[in-house]
Structures are given as structure tokens and as C-alpha cells.
Design an enzyme around this catalytic site. Structure first.
Site, PDB file in Angstrom:
ATOM      1  N   GLY A   5       0.829  -1.203   0.000  1.00  0.00           N
ATOM      2  CA  GLY A   5       0.000   0.000   0.000  1.00  0.00           C
ATOM      3  C   GLY A   5       0.851   1.234   0.000  1.00  0.00           C
ATOM      4  N   PRO A   6       0.210   2.407  -0.191  1.00  0.00           N
ATOM      5  CA  PRO A   6       0.961   3.652  -0.224  1.00  0.00           C
ATOM      6  C   PRO A   6       1.616   3.951   1.139  1.00  0.00           C
ATOM      7  CG  PRO A   6      -1.372   4.009  -0.650  1.00  0.00           C
ATOM      8  CD  PRO A   6      -1.217   2.566  -0.382  1.00  0.00           C
ATOM      9  N   PRO A   7       2.533   4.890   1.193  1.00  0.00           N
ATOM     10  CA  PRO A   7       3.197   5.186   2.459  1.00  0.00           C
ATOM     11  C   PRO A   7       2.218   5.724   3.499  1.00  0.00           C
ATOM     12  CG  PRO A   7       4.303   6.280   0.629  1.00  0.00           C
ATOM     13  CD  PRO A   7       3.043   5.723   0.096  1.00  0.00           C
ATOM     14  N   GLY A   8       2.481   5.414   4.748  1.00  0.00           N
ATOM     15  CA  GLY A   8       1.713   5.989   5.855  1.00  0.00           C
ATOM     16  C   GLY A   8       0.355   5.346   6.080  1.00  0.00           C
ATOM     17  N   VAL A   9       0.102   4.165   5.537  1.00  0.00           N
ATOM     18  CA  VAL A   9      -1.203   3.537   5.764  1.00  0.00           C
ATOM     19  C   VAL A   9      -1.147   2.517   6.902  1.00  0.00           C
ATOM     20  CG1 VAL A   9      -2.171   3.864   3.462  1.00  0.00           C
ATOM     21  CG2 VAL A   9      -0.761   1.865   3.941  1.00  0.00           C
ATOM     22  N   GLY A  10       0.015   2.385   7.546  1.00  0.00           N
ATOM     23  CA  GLY A  10       0.089   1.546   8.734  1.00  0.00           C
ATOM     24  C   GLY A  10       0.717   0.185   8.510  1.00  0.00           C
TER      25      GLY A  10
ATOM     26  N   THR B 287       3.977  -0.720   8.555  1.00  0.00           N
ATOM     27  CA  THR B 287       4.996  -1.004   9.562  1.00  0.00           C
ATOM     28  C   THR B 287       4.360  -1.215  10.925  1.00  0.00           C
ATOM     29  OG1 THR B 287       6.377   0.505   8.312  1.00  0.00           O
ATOM     30  CG2 THR B 287       7.208  -0.194  10.453  1.00  0.00           C
TER      31      THR B 287
ATOM     32  N   SER C 181      -3.926   4.132 -19.013  1.00  0.00           N
ATOM     33  CA  SER C 181      -5.221   4.557 -18.467  1.00  0.00           C
ATOM     34  C   SER C 181      -5.532   6.032 -18.715  1.00  0.00           C
ATOM     35  CB  SER C 181      -5.296   4.243 -16.974  1.00  0.00           C
ATOM     36  OG  SER C 181      -4.386   5.044 -16.284  1.00  0.00           O
TER      37      SER C 181
ATOM     38  N   LYS D  54      -7.761   5.126  -7.149  1.00  0.00           N
ATOM     39  CA  LYS D  54      -8.092   6.284  -7.988  1.00  0.00           C
ATOM     40  C   LYS D  54      -9.357   6.980  -7.491  1.00  0.00           C
ATOM     41  CE  LYS D  54      -5.867   4.598 -12.179  1.00  0.00           C
ATOM     42  NZ  LYS D  54      -6.069   3.936 -13.469  1.00  0.00           N
TER      43      LYS D  54
HETATM   44  P1  ADP Z   1       3.799   2.615   6.401  1.00  0.00           P
HETATM   45  O1  ADP Z   1       4.678   1.587   6.980  1.00  0.00           O
HETATM   46  O2  ADP Z   1       2.612   2.068   5.691  1.00  0.00           O
HETATM   47  O3  ADP Z   1       4.492   3.621   5.567  1.00  0.00           O
HETATM   48  P2  ADP Z   1       3.403   3.357   9.133  1.00  0.00           P
HETATM   49  O4  ADP Z   1       3.070   2.025   9.638  1.00  0.00           O
HETATM   50  O5  ADP Z   1       4.752   3.896   9.410  1.00  0.00           O
HETATM   51  O6  ADP Z   1       3.162   3.439   7.571  1.00  0.00           O
HETATM   52  O7  ADP Z   1       2.319   4.381   9.610  1.00  0.00           O
HETATM   53  C1  ADP Z   1       2.505   5.765   9.763  1.00  0.00           C
HETATM   54  C2  ADP Z   1       1.807   6.242  10.989  1.00  0.00           C
HETATM   55  O8  ADP Z   1       0.414   6.183  10.799  1.00  0.00           O
HETATM   56  C3  ADP Z   1       2.123   5.392  12.188  1.00  0.00           C
HETATM   57  O9  ADP Z   1       2.298   6.235  13.282  1.00  0.00           O
HETATM   58  C4  ADP Z   1       0.884   4.547  12.332  1.00  0.00           C
HETATM   59  O10 ADP Z   1       0.639   4.195  13.676  1.00  0.00           O
HETATM   60  C5  ADP Z   1      -0.193   5.468  11.842  1.00  0.00           C
HETATM   61  N1  ADP Z   1      -1.335   4.750  11.300  1.00  0.00           N
HETATM   62  C6  ADP Z   1      -1.467   4.308  10.038  1.00  0.00           C
HETATM   63  N2  ADP Z   1      -2.633   3.668   9.875  1.00  0.00           N
HETATM   64  C7  ADP Z   1      -3.280   3.697  11.064  1.00  0.00           C
HETATM   65  C8  ADP Z   1      -4.535   3.196  11.540  1.00  0.00           C
HETATM   66  N3  ADP Z   1      -5.372   2.551  10.746  1.00  0.00           N
HETATM   67  N4  ADP Z   1      -4.830   3.406  12.794  1.00  0.00           N
HETATM   68  C9  ADP Z   1      -3.989   4.066  13.608  1.00  0.00           C
HETATM   69  N5  ADP Z   1      -2.809   4.569  13.252  1.00  0.00           N
HETATM   70  C10 ADP Z   1      -2.448   4.400  11.983  1.00  0.00           C
END
Ligand code: ADP
Length: 888
Positions: free
Chosen positions: A409-414, A416, A784, A827
């Protein structure tokens, strides 16, 4: 030693090029040239009784500086002392002495008769060429009187050049000779003693000195040194024994001196070596003294400590043996020695690696795991369910090797944080290994120890950091590995992820197998496509789409704000961020699929609040009613009496103490003005699309990138030209072809679409078309954008604006059919983020809409298109532009 020999009148002559055989010397030669082979064969090999041959030095004419007499074949020469007329036999001289040879070879007039001590014959394969190896001993000097040929080799008429017995006896009475002999013997003795010290070979040589006549000794000694050809020749020419002995004395003396100089140099080097040895001993002594005085800070030997650590590492028997071998090597080395530190670092690694140490497997409580996932993450219902299933299987069959989970998934979606929740649920340590940009296989597998600066690979390094052999290991950004000349990291990863192979993972640096089978691997990636298929095959992909603004709001309120406040030592009493403000942050300051920037912006707000709180408190005297806060820090101060002014908070005081120590009268509530002050002017607004499509020729597309879905504008313009198509914006081949198709389609339908006659001007003829994809620095590709391209061209030629609230995606065929495309969910989410209200999608993508959250769908009008005309119908206000003209 050669006794006196009877010389025949004729001797077969073996020429020695630029080399001299002196009487008493023994030499081993290999004969390969036809003439010398013939000579050896006839004169030595085939004879019952081994005869003598003559060795005559020859020199290359080019380097003739004429020392002593030389002669040229066929030319009578006057050879100075001991001169004689020398003639070459004329009969067959042409056979072997061509003109060239006459020019290049000069024969010396004196040679040495030699006898063969050993002979061996060889036949070369496959040529069948015969060669001889002959060991020759030089016996006595002769002078050449006439040189002629026999078959292919030379013979010479000779006369002995040594003194007769009578002459010798006479010379021996000569006082000069006696002095010279004594001098020679003394020098020779000195040399022998010197060599004796070094090689213990002197005894035999000493016997020689006493038994052999001096004039012969002189030859023997000189023959054993390396001297120049000229010096050898002049020694050969020294027929007079007095001259010979004085020359030999000089040469022996020179040799003696050179040995002494060499010895001095060696001593110097040895001296330096022993200095380091001395230092070592002194250090040892110092340690002993320190120990005696009880003044010992490193009370045990480093190596002993290392050994103890190794013993406790629990290495498997084979590896333990290997480690001990290396340790023995280390013990023999001195710390200053090269290789010591590398060997030591290696052993430290062996001792540090968790060969057996594992964190205790807790009884897996699925309910607790679910609660933990829920409390850490909002939403993601399906993903969490899949993780629970994964954990359940592990619980029932711990040794089962389930697939490796890969969050995409895209960055920052949780991604890690989900992986770290899995680790927490399993009660194991969490190790993250970043694979982004890894192009070198050695990054995964390490460099061999022969490399300077070699290191173990990232996996072994990660395990060393974890210090247990069963952590949860996150292989982050597995799609970002690439391969180049330095190898393919993906193939090394294959071995890591393969349950059959990873039991004996081989790191090049470690050089012994390490068992990775207890590690739980989890991977993350932004996109699936770049992952090599073989690697993908070993993983189960779990997709995490981006979040809707509503989800982001919930995540922010429930998870991000409390976490950010805690990280900054604040709580709700000091900073309040109302929901409306979080919404504004989401709308105006972030436009991402994940929540990373949102978290960053919230952190900025928290920092600003922290400064304000700290500044306020700086001058605010605390009163006694702080007392009941129960802070031990304050209590001790208050006990001293009176009011305390808090100025400096000592380091190490927890956040909680800081926040309880500071007490503000009212919390800091973020409002819109504050938002702009801290985060700056809004970065995005809903008006952007409207502004950008305000002129004809611009349409709004939806694309898919590693950061999730994105809105992509397409701009087209026309100018006077030859009908060419210009494309800009870092486009790939596929998208360029889509543009060609789009233009062709529009041209072929120009009349039908009533584009050709707009305002009485033919827009398509004599005009160049330029299409640009803004964000010119970002590379783009894919099919697309087909429908978007056509829409922008139709808009351009019809001079009608595209609807600002409508975005589209879809591939188009040359006949105008709209084909389905990928990444629909991302999208649609992107369109929603941009505040777009209507989305045109290929009809066959209808099925993909089930993945889109209903909250988003509820806010969007989805329009399905089968043909390009349907797209145009939806894209323009009041329907397709040509409708107004046509009577359809
Ligand atoms: P990724 O690895 O996908 O780039 P991270 O896991 O580092 O993203 O997530 C970035 C931040 O967003 C973290 O602090 C994470 O806890 C928070 N976060 C992302 N998705 C959620 C969620 N569904 N609920 C709570 N916190 C989330």
C-alpha cells in the site's frame, strides 16, 4: 675437485652466449637448438667413455665493448696476448654461419674444457624434438687456435692455457704469489665465517680452503658469485695465476662487503620488529604489576572474556569447532598484527549471534491479539481479520510455516505499525530491515572476509541487534530492491524466505550456516508489480488501500492526537485540537493516501503548544497547592519551605512529570488562525480543479502511483504548424502511444464531432498539437490516460470547457472502445480527496467498486462508459459538444 686433465688437440665447441663457465664451476644447461643437441648427442650421449667438450663464450656483436680478445669466423684475428691465427674451416661454413651471424656473433678466444657429470635425454611431445639436460663441470682453460665445423656444430683446435707443473712450481716460490695467496685465503676465510654464521655450511668450504691449490680456489670462489659477463671474461682471461688470485681477492672482498651491508639492513628491520615485541612484553609486565597492586581495571584478559562469551553463545558443534580454530589463530597473534582486529570482530559477531537464544513463546491469546490490533489501528477490518487468521494457524501448529505476509500500500497507511503489532501479539522482538535502494547482493549476504571493510549482511546484522533467534523481522520496501552488476538481492531474499533453504542461510561474511527458520518474516511494499514473481510467489499479498478523509479524521482523533500529545509531554489539559480543525488539516494541508503527513502536521501543532506552555510557565510561580500533585521532585523542593520557582526541569524527568509540573490556567485550543500561523497558508483547496480546467483543452484524469491514487491533469493546445504532435511531461512509451491513438481518433471523427468547422476555421489542418502532463518532473506511463487525452483534445477543438467536478480513467482502443484499467479503488479515493464529485470509469470496472468504502461512494457520482462517446457525454456540461450541432 678437478684433477689436472690431459687436453686433446681438438674439442667440440659449445658456445655460451654472454656467459662464462669457469674451471671448478658446475652448471646445468638445457640444450634445445639443433646444433647443440647434435653436439651433445655425438660427443657425449653416444660415446661409451664420456669425453670432454669445450665451452666458449660468445657475445652479441651489438654490445661489443671488447674486453679481451674476440674473433669473427672466417677472419683471422690478432688476439693480443696469447694471440693465434684463427681460421674457420671454409668447407661448409655457409651452412650455419650466414652473413647475419657473422655480423652478430663474436667468439672469445679462450674457453674452458668441461666434462659431463650427468646427462638426460627428453623427447618433446607432440613435435618429437629431442632435448638434453646436461650437468657440466668446468675443468681447465684453453685457447682456441682454429675454429671449424663438424656437421652442424663447431670444433676447435686448441691448446692448454693453464701453466705447466714446472711453471707452477716456480711461481709458488715467488714472494708476491705467497703474499697474494695469503691475502686471498684470509678474505675467503672471512667470507666463509660470515656465511657459516648464517647458514652453517662453512665446514665443508673450510676443508676446501686447506686442500685445494689457491689458483684453483680463486676460480671456484668467483664462479659461485653473481658477477657481470665482463668480469667473468676477465677472470677467464687471467691465465697468469698471480693476476687471477689478485682479481679473485678483489671480487671475494666485494662480495663480503655486499653481504655485510645487506646484513646491516636486515638488522635494522629486525631491530624495529623487536621494538614492537619489547612493547608487548612491557605491556604484559605492566599488567602483571597492576594486578599485584590490585590496580587492575581490565581485570581479565580480553581474549579470555571473548572466549567465555563464545562458550555461552550456544553455537552448534560444527560452528563451535570453527570458532575455536579462529580463536586459536587469534591467540597466536599480537594485537598490533594486521588481521588481529578483523579476526576479533568476526569472533565477537559469532559470540553475539543468537544461535539458540529465543524469546519465550507465550501462549498465544487470540482475544488479546485482536484487542491489541484494534487498539493500535482504526479500521482495516479485513486486514486485521487476515492477521488474526494467520496468528490462529500459528497457535494451532506453531511449527507450520505459513506464507510470508506482505503488506502492500501507499506510504503511511500503517504497514509497519501492523507488523509491529504482530510482533507484540506474538510477544517477540521486532526488527526492521530496510531494503529500499538495495542493489548489491552483499547487502543481504555480506562480503567475504577477504574484502577490506567486509561486514555481515543486513539480516545477520539485524539478528545480532535483536539478540534472539525468533524475532518478527520486517523486510521493509521489498519492491525497492534492484539488481545490477553487483548481483541480485532478490535471489538472496528468495533463499531467506524459502522455508526449505533458510535453515542453513549462508552469509558470506559469517561463512557458516545460520538457521533463520525461527524468524517470522513480514514484508512491506508500495507496489506489487516491481516485486520479482519468484519472490512474490513466496508471499501472501495483503493490500492496504489509502484512507478516506473520514477515516483519517477518526484515526487522527483516536490514535494520532493522543500519541502526538504524549510524545511532546502534553495532554488534553494543555492542547486541544477540535475535530473541525483536524478536518481542515486533512483538507487543506495533506492530500495523501496515508496519514504520515497528517501526523507530522499534528506534531507541528503540538510543538507550538509545547513552546507556549513552557514559556507561560517560565514566569509563573507555583503555589503550594501544587503539593497534592504528588510529584517527588516538587515535594522535595517544597519541603525546603516557601514558594518554589520552577525554572529548570532536570533531565530525565518523565513527560508526565513535566506536564503535571506545569499547570496552565486554560488549555491551548487550536483555531483556524492558529492553524495558518503554525502550518502556513493552506496548501490545497477544492478550487484548484475548477481553476485549472477553466480554459478549454484541459481535462482531469485519475492515475495510480506508488503513493496511491492521484489526480492528473492533461493539457492540450494547438498552434500553427504542420500537423505534428508534441508530447511533454516525462512520458513513457505506452502513454505516448495513447496520445497518438487519441489524436487519430479525434481526427477521424472530426466531421462527426463537428470539430472541423468550429467557428469556420479548420482546427485540425495546418496545426501542431501539444499535449502536456503537468508535474513535468514526475515520470508517467500506462494506458489509463486514453480517455482523458481524447477529452482534452475534444475540449480544445470544440473550445468547450470540461466539467471541473469530473475526473476520468480508462484505456481507449482505436475504434473508441473504453477498456478497464487497474487501481480503481485508489483512484476513486484520490478523486474523493481532491473534492471531485463525479468519476467516469470503464463499465467493466464496475466490479472493482465493491472495494471502495461506501462512505466515499456515497459522496461520488460514478458514471460508467462503454465507448468514448459515453465519456464525452459525461465530461461536458450539457452532454457531448457535437450534440448541439447534430440532430441525433
Ligand atoms: P507505512 O509503513 O505504511 O508507511 P506506518 O506504519 O509507518 O506506515 O504508519 C505511519 C503512521 O500512521 C504510524 O504512526 C501509524 O501508527 C499510523 N497509522 C497508520 N494507519 C493507522 C490506523 N489505521 N490506525 C492508527 N494509526 C495508523
Amino acid at each position: 675437485m678437478a684433477e689436472s686433465v690431459e687436453l686433446p688437440n681438438r674439442l667440440a665447441i659449445l658456445p655460451f652466449r654472454n656467459k662464462v663457465l669457469l674451471p671448478g664451476a658446475i652448471i646445468r644447461i638445457r640444450c634445445t637448438s639443433p646444433s647443440s643437441v647434435k653436439l651433445v648427442e655425438q660427443e657425449l650421449w653416444q660415446r661409451e667413455e664420456k669425453g670432454l667438450i669445450g665451452i666458449l663464450p660468445v657475445r652479441d656483436a651489438t654490445e661489443t665493448t671488447s674486453v679481451g680478445p674476440t674473433l669473427s669466423p672466417g677472419v683471422a684475428t690478432d688476439s693480443g696476448e696469447g694471440s693465434s691465427k684463427i681460421h674457420l674451416g671454409t668447407s661448409d661454413s655457409h651452412k650455419f654461419d650466414g652473413k647475419n651471424q657473422q655480423e652478430f656473433i663474436h667468439w672469445h678466444t679462450r674457453g674452458v674444457a668441461a666434462r659431463a657429470l650427468h646427462l638426460s635425454r627428453g623427447v618433446e611431445k607432440p613435435s618429437g624434438r629431442v632435448t638434453y639436460i646436461v650437468v657440466l663441470e668446468g675443468l681447465c682453460r684453453f685457447s682456441v687456435q682454429e675454429l671449424s665445423t663438424r656437421g652442424t656444430y663447431y670444433t676447435a683446435r686448441i691448446a692448454s692455457a693453464d701453466m705447466t707443473k714446472a711453471e707452477m712450481e716456480q711461481v709458488e716460490q715467488d714472494p708476491d704469489f705467497i703474499v697474494l695467496s695469503r691475502q686471498f685465503k684470509a678474505t675467503a676465510m672471512e667470507l666463509i665465517s660470515l656465511l657459516e654464521q648464517k647458514q652453517k655450511t662453512g665446514a665443508r668450504t673450510k676443508v676446501l680452503l686447506e686442500t685445494v691449490p689457491v689458483h684453483k680456489l680463486a676460480d671456484i670462489f668467483v664462479a659461485s658469485f653473481e658477477i657481470s659477463f665482463e668480469e667473468q671474461l676477465s677472470m677467464l682471461d687471467s691465465v697468469d695465476v698471480k693476476v687471477r688470485i689478485s682479481k679473485a681477492t678483489e671480487l671475494v672482498d666485494r662480495h663480503l662487503q655486499s653481504i655485510r651491508v645487506a646484513e646491516k639492513i636486515t638488522q635494522k628491520v629486525e631491530g624495529q620488529l623487536s621494538k614492537t615485541q619489547k612493547e608487548f612484553f612491557l605491556r604484559q609486565q605492566m599488567r602483571a604489576i597492576k594486578e599485584e597492586l590490585g590496580d587492575n581495571d581490565d581485570d581479565e584478559d580480553d581474549v579470555a572474556a571473548l572466549e567465555r562469551k563464545m562458550e555461552g553463545a550456544g553455537m552448534p558443534p560444527d560452528i563451535w569447532k570453527h570458532a575455536q580454530r579462529e580463536l586459536r589463530r587469534l591467540k597466536k597473534m599480537q594485537p598490533q598484527q594486521p588481521g588481529y582486529s578483523s579476526s576479533r570482530v568476526y569472533l565477537e559477531l559469532l559470540a553475539d549471534l543468537p544461535w539458540q537464544k529465543a524469546s519465550e513463546e507465550l501462549e498465544l491469546d487470540l482475544r488479546a491479539a485482536r484487542e491489541r490490533l484494534d487498539s493500535d489501528h482504526y479500521g482495516l477490518v479485513k486486514v486485521k481479520q487476515r492477521i488474526i487468521e494467520y496468528l490462529a494457524v500459528r497457535k494451532l501448529k506453531p511449527e507450520a510455516r505459513g506464507p510470508v505476509l506482505c503488506f502492500v500500500g501507499p506510504p503511511g497507511v500503517g504497514k509497519t505499525s501492523l507488523a509491529s503489532s504482530i510482533a507484540a501479539a506474538l510477544g517477540r522482538k521486532f526488527v526492521r530491515i530496510s531494503l529500499g535502494g538495495v542493489k548489491d547482493e552483499a547487502d543481504i549476504r555480506g562480503h567475504r572476509r577477504t574484502y577490506i571493510g567486509s561486514m555481515p549482511g543486513r539480516l545477520i546484522d539485524g539478528l545480532k541487534r535483536a539478540a534472539i533467534c525468533n524475532p518478527v523481522m520486517l523486510l521493509d520496501e521489498i519492491d525497492k530492491t534492484g539488481s545490477d552488476v553487483r548481483g541480485d538481492p532478490a535471489s538472496a531474499l528468495l533463499e531467506v524466505l524459502d522455508p526449505e533453504q533458510n535453515k542453513t542461510f549462508n552469509d558470506h561474511y559469517l561463512n557458516v550456516p545460520f538457521d533463520l527458520s525461527k524468524v517470522v518474516f513480514v514484508a512491506t511494499a508500495n507496489r506489487v508489480q516491481p516485486i520479482p514473481p519468484a519472490l512474490l510467489d513466496r508471499m501472501e499479498v495483503i493490500e492496504l488501500p489509502g484512507y478516506t478523509p473520514e477515516e483519517k479524521l477518526r484515526i487522527a482523533m483516536r490514535h494520532l492526537i493522543p500519541r502526538v500529545l504524549d510524545q511532546h509531554g502534553l495532554n488534553a489539559e494543555y492542547l486541544q485540537i477540535p475535530e473541525a480543525m483536524v478536518k481542515l488539516v486533512i483538507q487543506r494541508y495533506t492530500r495523501e493516501a496515508g496519514v504520515r503527513n497528517l501526523e507530522r502536521n499534528l506534531a507541528s501543532l503540538a510543538r507550538a503548544a509545547a513552546v507556549r506552555v513552557a514559556e507561560q510557565e517560565h514566569s509563573l510561580p507555583l503555589t503550594k497547592d501544587v503539593h497534592h500533585l504528588g510529584s517527588p521532585l516538587l515535594e522535595s523542593r517544597l519541603a525546603d519551605g516557601g514558594e518554589v520557582e520552577m525554572e529548570v526541569i532536570p533531565m530525565g524527568v518523565s513527560n508526565h512529570e513535566i506536564s503535571t509540573a506545569f499547570r496552565v490556567s486554560s488549555p491551548f485550543v487550536v483555531d483556524e488562525a492558529m492553524l495558518e500561523k503554525i502550518l502556513g497558508p493552506p496548501r490545497y483547496d477544492d478550487k484548484e480543479t475548477a481553476e485549472r480546467v477553466s480554459s478549454p483543452g484541459v481535462s482531469v484524469g485519475l492515475v495510480w502511483t506508488a503513493f496511491g491514487g492521484e489526480v492528473q491533469f492533461v493539457e492540450a493546445t494547438a498552434m500553427v504548424g504542420k500537423g505534428d504532435l508534441h508530447l511533454t511531461g516525462q512520458l513513457g512509451d505506452v502513454i505516448k502511444e495513447s496520445a497518438q491513438i487519441a489524436l487519430t481518433w479525434v481526427r477521424s471523427r472530426a466531421a462527426e464531432l463537428k470539430l472541423a468547422s468550429t467557428e469556420g476555421v479548420n482546427l485540425l489542418e495546418g496545426r501542431d498539437v501539444h499535449i502536456h502532463f503537468p508535474a513535468g518532473a514526475v515520470p508517467k506511463d500506462g494506458p489509463s490516460a486514453g480517455v482523458t487525452l481524447v477529452t482534452s483534445l475534444v475540449s480544445l477543438f470544440s473550445q468547450r470547457r470540461v466539467r471541473a467536478d469530473t475526473a476520468m480513467t480508462g484505456e481507449m482502443t482505436l475504434r473508441g472502445l473504453v477498456l478497464p484499467v487497474g487501481g480503481i479503488k485508489d483512484k476513486v479515493l484520490a478523486a474523493h480527496r481532491y473534492g471531485i464529485k463525479r468519476v467516469i470509469l470503464p463499465e467493466r470496472n464496475l466490479k472493482d467498486l465493491v472495494e471502495v468504502p461506501s462512505a466515499v461512494l456515497g459522496n461520488l457520482e460514478i458514471l460508467l462508459a462503454k465507448r468514448m462517446e459515453d465519456v464525452l457525454e459525461h465530461a461536458f456540461e450539457g452532454g457531448c459538444p457535437w450534440r448541439q450541432h447534430s440532430k441525433l
